[in-house]
Write an enzyme that holds these catalytic residues in place. Sequence first.
Site, PDB file in Angstrom:
ATOM      1  N   GLY A   1      -5.379  -4.708   5.234  1.00  0.00           N
ATOM      2  CA  GLY A   1      -4.552  -5.684   4.545  1.00  0.00           C
ATOM      3  C   GLY A   1      -5.088  -7.095   4.607  1.00  0.00           C
ATOM      4  O   GLY A   1      -5.094  -7.816   3.603  1.00  0.00           O
ATOM      5  N   ARG A   2      -5.561  -7.511   5.779  1.00  0.00           N
ATOM      6  CA  ARG A   2      -6.024  -8.889   5.925  1.00  0.00           C
ATOM      7  C   ARG A   2      -7.383  -9.121   5.268  1.00  0.00           C
ATOM      8  O   ARG A   2      -7.872 -10.247   5.259  1.00  0.00           O
ATOM      9  CB  ARG A   2      -6.046  -9.278   7.401  1.00  0.00           C
ATOM     10  CG  ARG A   2      -6.825  -8.346   8.312  1.00  0.00           C
ATOM     11  CD  ARG A   2      -6.517  -8.682   9.782  1.00  0.00           C
ATOM     12  NE  ARG A   2      -7.144  -7.768  10.731  1.00  0.00           N
ATOM     13  CZ  ARG A   2      -6.634  -6.598  11.097  1.00  0.00           C
ATOM     14  NH1 ARG A   2      -5.509  -6.174  10.548  1.00  0.00           N
ATOM     15  NH2 ARG A   2      -7.242  -5.842  11.999  1.00  0.00           N
TER      16      ARG A   2
ATOM     17  N   HIS B   1      -1.624 -37.623  12.862  1.00  0.00           N
ATOM     18  CA  HIS B   1      -0.397 -38.322  13.229  1.00  0.00           C
ATOM     19  C   HIS B   1       0.582 -37.396  13.947  1.00  0.00           C
ATOM     20  O   HIS B   1       1.767 -37.697  14.030  1.00  0.00           O
ATOM     21  CB  HIS B   1       0.244 -38.924  11.983  1.00  0.00           C
ATOM     22  CG  HIS B   1      -0.631 -39.938  11.314  1.00  0.00           C
ATOM     23  ND1 HIS B   1      -0.604 -41.280  11.650  1.00  0.00           N
ATOM     24  CD2 HIS B   1      -1.607 -39.811  10.372  1.00  0.00           C
ATOM     25  CE1 HIS B   1      -1.496 -41.933  10.919  1.00  0.00           C
ATOM     26  NE2 HIS B   1      -2.115 -41.057  10.146  1.00  0.00           N
TER      27      HIS B   1
ATOM     28  N   GLU C   1      -4.716 -10.891  14.418  1.00  0.00           N
ATOM     29  CA  GLU C   1      -4.424  -9.475  14.223  1.00  0.00           C
ATOM     30  C   GLU C   1      -5.655  -8.630  14.530  1.00  0.00           C
ATOM     31  O   GLU C   1      -5.544  -7.482  14.962  1.00  0.00           O
ATOM     32  CB  GLU C   1      -3.954  -9.226  12.783  1.00  0.00           C
ATOM     33  CG  GLU C   1      -3.186  -7.931  12.606  1.00  0.00           C
ATOM     34  CD  GLU C   1      -2.454  -7.852  11.271  1.00  0.00           C
ATOM     35  OE1 GLU C   1      -1.255  -8.168  11.220  1.00  0.00           O
ATOM     36  OE2 GLU C   1      -3.111  -7.491  10.267  1.00  0.00           O
TER      37      GLU C   1
ATOM     38  N   LYS D   1       0.819  -1.204   0.000  1.00  0.00           N
ATOM     39  CA  LYS D   1       0.000   0.000   0.000  1.00  0.00           C
ATOM     40  C   LYS D   1       0.858   1.261   0.000  1.00  0.00           C
ATOM     41  O   LYS D   1       0.621   2.195  -0.765  1.00  0.00           O
ATOM     42  CB  LYS D   1      -0.944  -0.001   1.208  1.00  0.00           C
ATOM     43  CG  LYS D   1      -1.848   1.223   1.275  1.00  0.00           C
ATOM     44  CD  LYS D   1      -2.763   1.207   2.491  1.00  0.00           C
ATOM     45  CE  LYS D   1      -3.847   0.177   2.365  1.00  0.00           C
ATOM     46  NZ  LYS D   1      -4.834   0.258   3.476  1.00  0.00           N
TER      47      LYS D   1
ATOM     48  N   GLU E   1      10.196  -5.300   4.228  1.00  0.00           N
ATOM     49  CA  GLU E   1      10.400  -6.623   3.661  1.00  0.00           C
ATOM     50  C   GLU E   1      10.083  -6.649   2.172  1.00  0.00           C
ATOM     51  O   GLU E   1      10.835  -7.196   1.353  1.00  0.00           O
ATOM     52  CB  GLU E   1       9.524  -7.657   4.383  1.00  0.00           C
ATOM     53  CG  GLU E   1       9.812  -7.816   5.860  1.00  0.00           C
ATOM     54  CD  GLU E   1       8.969  -6.907   6.732  1.00  0.00           C
ATOM     55  OE1 GLU E   1       8.809  -7.229   7.915  1.00  0.00           O
ATOM     56  OE2 GLU E   1       8.460  -5.872   6.237  1.00  0.00           O
TER      57      GLU E   1
END
Length: 545
Positions: A263-264, A380, A349, A202, A208
């Site tokens: 964002g999410r 398992h 979040e 954005k 990152e």
Amino acid sequence: MNTTAPLTHSEEWQQMTALAATALPPLKELFNSDPGRAQRYHLSAAGLQLDYSKNLLTDTIKQVLLQLAQRAGLQDKIDSLFRGDHINNTEDRPALHMLLRSPQHSTAREQQVHAALASMERFVGAVHEGQWRGYHSTPIKTVVNIGIGGSDLGPAMAYAALTPFHSSRLQCHFVSNVDPVHLAQTLSTLQASSTLFVIASKTFTTVETMQNAHAARAWVLASGIPESALPHHFVAVSANTGKAAEFGIAAEHIFPMWDWVGGRYSLWSAIGLPIALGIGMQNFRSLLHGAHLMDEHFRSAEPGQNMPVIMALLTHWYYHGHNAHSHAVLPYLQNLYLLPAFLQQLDMESLGKQVDQHGNTLQCQSGGIIWGSAGTNGQHSFHQLLHQGTRFIPADFICAIASASPQPQAHLQLLANCFAQSQALMAGLTLKQATAELLQQGKTPAQAAWLAPFKVCPGNRPSNTLLMQSLNPQTLGALIALYEHKVFVQSVLLDMNAFDQWGVELGKTLGSGVFKALSSGSLPTDFDASTSALAAQVIAHYHPH
């Protein structure tokens, strides 16, 4: 701060906690005494079916939970959400991700959304039809999405979930980690001339994302592609058109982001461009349509027949009545293997806060820990804890009747495992049953008496089962929207703002200071002793004297 008494002080909350302290007949007995239980505790909406009969629930408990939702003003809050009120009060914004999948064109925002979708459709068509090409007119065969958080988890999860719908023309990859190995390993088998990068940020300043974006840019240039050809290999999804243009992306290939979409919640927007490239625009629109169907159900269904509301109330019941601290998400569909990670961000979040929307300290625990993996792998590993551990952990099982696999018997085996796991959590295995099984296997009475306690499973452990006809773009859209709205309802019950995430910002701020120290080789005096000691070892490696 608001001085209104919190919901925890309400009569309905006290009734809920009193019911939780009252012994309830075991689930097996509830089924035996109520032949209509499975049918009564069942909902259908937007192509999904919810069986919530294996929950610690009676009609009385359900009624108290619904009264609690009414006391919290849930319907008014739902109306406020859809009306576009600024329910994200700390950032003074609406939360209008539902508009991203609305077929309406009446408002200015809806017109913006459909203009962006039309732009995406033109671009996807150009790439698929070979009109958009890389350097030397090379057809695009690979898309690499560079983003993090909501700009990565949603698109990556949806693309993996819809593997049977992947275009044969190209493959999509997703890079998020600032660890340079992530990008390097992704690029190691790719050809720059046939690779398209989608830079999703954005602000176009996310550390990152921009580190990986610049590394990708350098990789393209190192392949012999000139800087003038970069616009053939990079597009962006961003609100910062200036920064994206400085990077070398043509203005007409910068797709929009809006501050009223968190964002999410953004995979429905141009952040979903890699999904659309990967599965085609028609399938992407089906994804939006499935979410819209769930939106309409959530907006209009009565609370007692409302799938997101019921799921949220059950989670609230377990967190605040039974002291549960986590919730397992168990998709018995391999292509949904990234769903638990996606839901971790959506839920944790949104609900990982310590104050209500007025700034008052919460009088109860906030959200829980979301975790899980694709079945049958979990059987398992961690299912042992679910069946015999001492922790109280509700679970959601997710499965589909039909499969894209050409091996129907294998899919029936998968479904059998799914249904049996929820059955085992509910029914358990008593000491008497375990002893009888051991005797039948030829054990002596003494051997059976000694070994039986180790085989006992207490049962009475709650779960939901979400069933769909098949996993396809429309049902996936409905499933994601279901959990979005479930989280919103939980936030209403906590009087919390689900749409900000200030805790994330603290780590970013501190991280920039630590990076400055590591890169300069100079430790500031205000670091704590632990951080200083750790940083000193890195500085000694990168800045040897």
